[in-house]
Scaffold this active site. Structure first.
Site, PDB file in Angstrom:
ATOM      1  CB  CYS A  37     -10.143  20.177   2.670  1.00 24.19           C
ATOM      2  SG  CYS A  37     -11.372  20.038   1.354  1.00 24.19           S
ATOM      3  CG  ASN A  91     -15.881  23.074   6.410  1.00 24.74           C
ATOM      4  OD1 ASN A  91     -14.802  22.999   5.848  1.00 24.74           O
ATOM      5  ND2 ASN A  91     -16.326  22.121   7.222  1.00 24.74           N
ATOM      6  CD  GLU A 133     -24.260  19.689   3.809  1.00 21.45           C
ATOM      7  OE1 GLU A 133     -24.198  18.921   2.835  1.00 21.45           O
ATOM      8  OE2 GLU A 133     -23.329  20.428   4.158  1.00 21.45           O
ATOM      9  CB  CYS A 140      -4.633   0.563   8.060  1.00 20.02           C
ATOM     10  SG  CYS A 140      -4.213   2.257   7.602  1.00 20.02           S
ATOM     11  CD  GLN A 187     -14.876  18.161   9.857  1.00 15.11           C
ATOM     12  OE1 GLN A 187     -15.660  17.610  10.612  1.00 15.11           O
ATOM     13  NE2 GLN A 187     -15.050  19.404   9.449  1.00 15.11           N
ATOM     14  CB  CYS A 240      -0.917   0.011   1.230  1.00 12.50           C
ATOM     15  SG  CYS A 240      -1.915   1.514   1.384  1.00 12.50           S
TER      16      CYS A 240
END
Length: 374
Positions: free
Chosen positions: A333, A306, A261, A87, A211, A11
């Site tokens: 982001c 956002n 939203e 992971c 998030q 990976c």
């Protein structure tokens, strides 16, 4: 951070894993500063670092292999399953749950979807852990064929994994590079996962966004609340509000707050949180942010945005530029789209910025800026 999957070449998703974390953070800060270099009056606050591992509260795991020997992780270049059940990015709670889920796939004989052959049913397991260790599981299926079998085996899974509170099936019949479909079938009585952040209960429904790094999300909300409290606006809009994180953190008896939203699931979650908190001057509405702003009779004192990686776009930038809004808190982001949006709003001065490392071991990050009308 040590990762045996990365070292073995199984990976390579963590593109920055071979760099020391301090170097990663410094590179992100430099990248962001360069993109915002056209704002000389900008005050940079110290970056917010993340834990290097064990921070990821949500895992979208491809189910590969066979029903008798499933893998939970990713697919290789040939479309074969690569198991990543340990992971190190994932929280310990997620890591502990993956073997139980693999056993459930095997016991219920849920045939993994074979991408090259376009056969089979189970595509993904999407697992989210709340701050108090509770879990939500979404099984992404090609059709309803296995839903009855999942229902029959669900009591055994809930007994084997008692922290599992919300379970649903998402139907994604198409063969395309999209993780989930539009239709969701809830299999448990409980419909939301409580995400308690900074003492505020946020409720996450299966198709709602939250998030992936809880600690950094908490820091993000605290920073937004600090700037809003300092400015003390009488009215606030939280556009692209998701499950209401910023809106609920900025709610106060002295101000009116509106959250907008597109996701009705997220709005329902935000409304539930608001009702439980007894916040009477906070309301949420499903709709497009730019369309809502354009149709409004009057503008608020402060707007929080956002948006997704594409940014807020020309429409909303144009409305903000021509409005009476005095301050904007912009959480991004994608600093490249942020820089583009800032250039479209020359009436605002960028006063402060802070980088928050939401995504360690990658080149991605979150950045917040405070804008003030010049």
């Amino acid at each position: 951070m040590h990762c045996s999957y990365f070292e073995a070449g199984r990976c390579r998703s963590c593109t920055q894993l071979d760099r020391p974390y301090a170097e990663q953070l410094a590179a992100k800060q430099l990248h962001c500063r360069n993109l915002l270099a056209g704002h000389p009056d900008l005050q940079w606050l110290p970056p917010v670092a993340s834990a290097e591992s064990g921070f990821r509260n949500k895992a979208k795991m491809v189910v590969g292999g066979t029903a008798r020997n499933p893998t939970i992780g990713i697919l290789d270049d040939q479309g074969r399953g690569v198991d990543l059940s340990q992971c190190a990015l994932c929280t310990p709670g997620l890591q502990a749950g993956f073997p139980v889920l693999a056993a459930f796939v095997k016991q219920a004989r849920l045939t993994p979807y074979d991408v090259p052959r376009r056969s089979g049913e189970l595509k993904y397991l999407i697992v989210t852990e709340s701050p108090d260790g509770r879990l939500m599981l979404r099984l992404v299926l090609r059709s309803e064929k296995l839903v009855g079998r999942i229902r029959r085996h669900l009591p055994a899974l809930l007994q084997a994994l008692p922290q599992l509170e919300v379970v649903s099936v998402n139907l994604h019949p198409e063969h395309k590079a999209v993780v989930e479909g539009e239709r969701e079938i809830l299999l448990t009585d409980q419909a939301t996962l409580r995400m308690r952040v900074n003492g505020i209960d946020l409720h996450l429904r299966p198709q709602s966004f939250f998030q992936t790094n809880t600690a950094i999300a908490a820091a993000l909300y605290r920073q937004g609340r600090a700037w809003v409290d300092e400015l003390a606006p009488a009215s606030v809009w939280d556009l692209y509000c998701g499950v209401g994180g910023f809106a609920l953190h900025c709610a106060a008896e002295c101000r009116d707050v509106v959250g907008i939203e597109t996701s009705r699931e997220a709005v329902a979650s935000a409304e539930l949180s608001s009702r439980q908190a007894g916040l009477h001057r906070v309301r949420f509405q499903a709709g497009d942010a730019a369309a809502f702003a354009a149709a409004a009779d009057r503008a608020p004192d402060l707007v929080i945005v956002n948006p997704p990686r594409r940014g807020i776009g020309r429409g909303l930038c144009g409305w903000l530029e021509s409005s009476s809004v005095q301050h904007v808190v912009y959480s991004s982001c994608n600093a490249a789209s942020l820089a583009r949006d800032l250039a479209a709003m020359p009436s605002f001065t960028v006063r402060r910025a802070r980088l928050l490392d939401m995504f360690p071991q990658t080149a991605h990050y979150e950045v917040m800026v405070l804008l003030e009308r010049a």
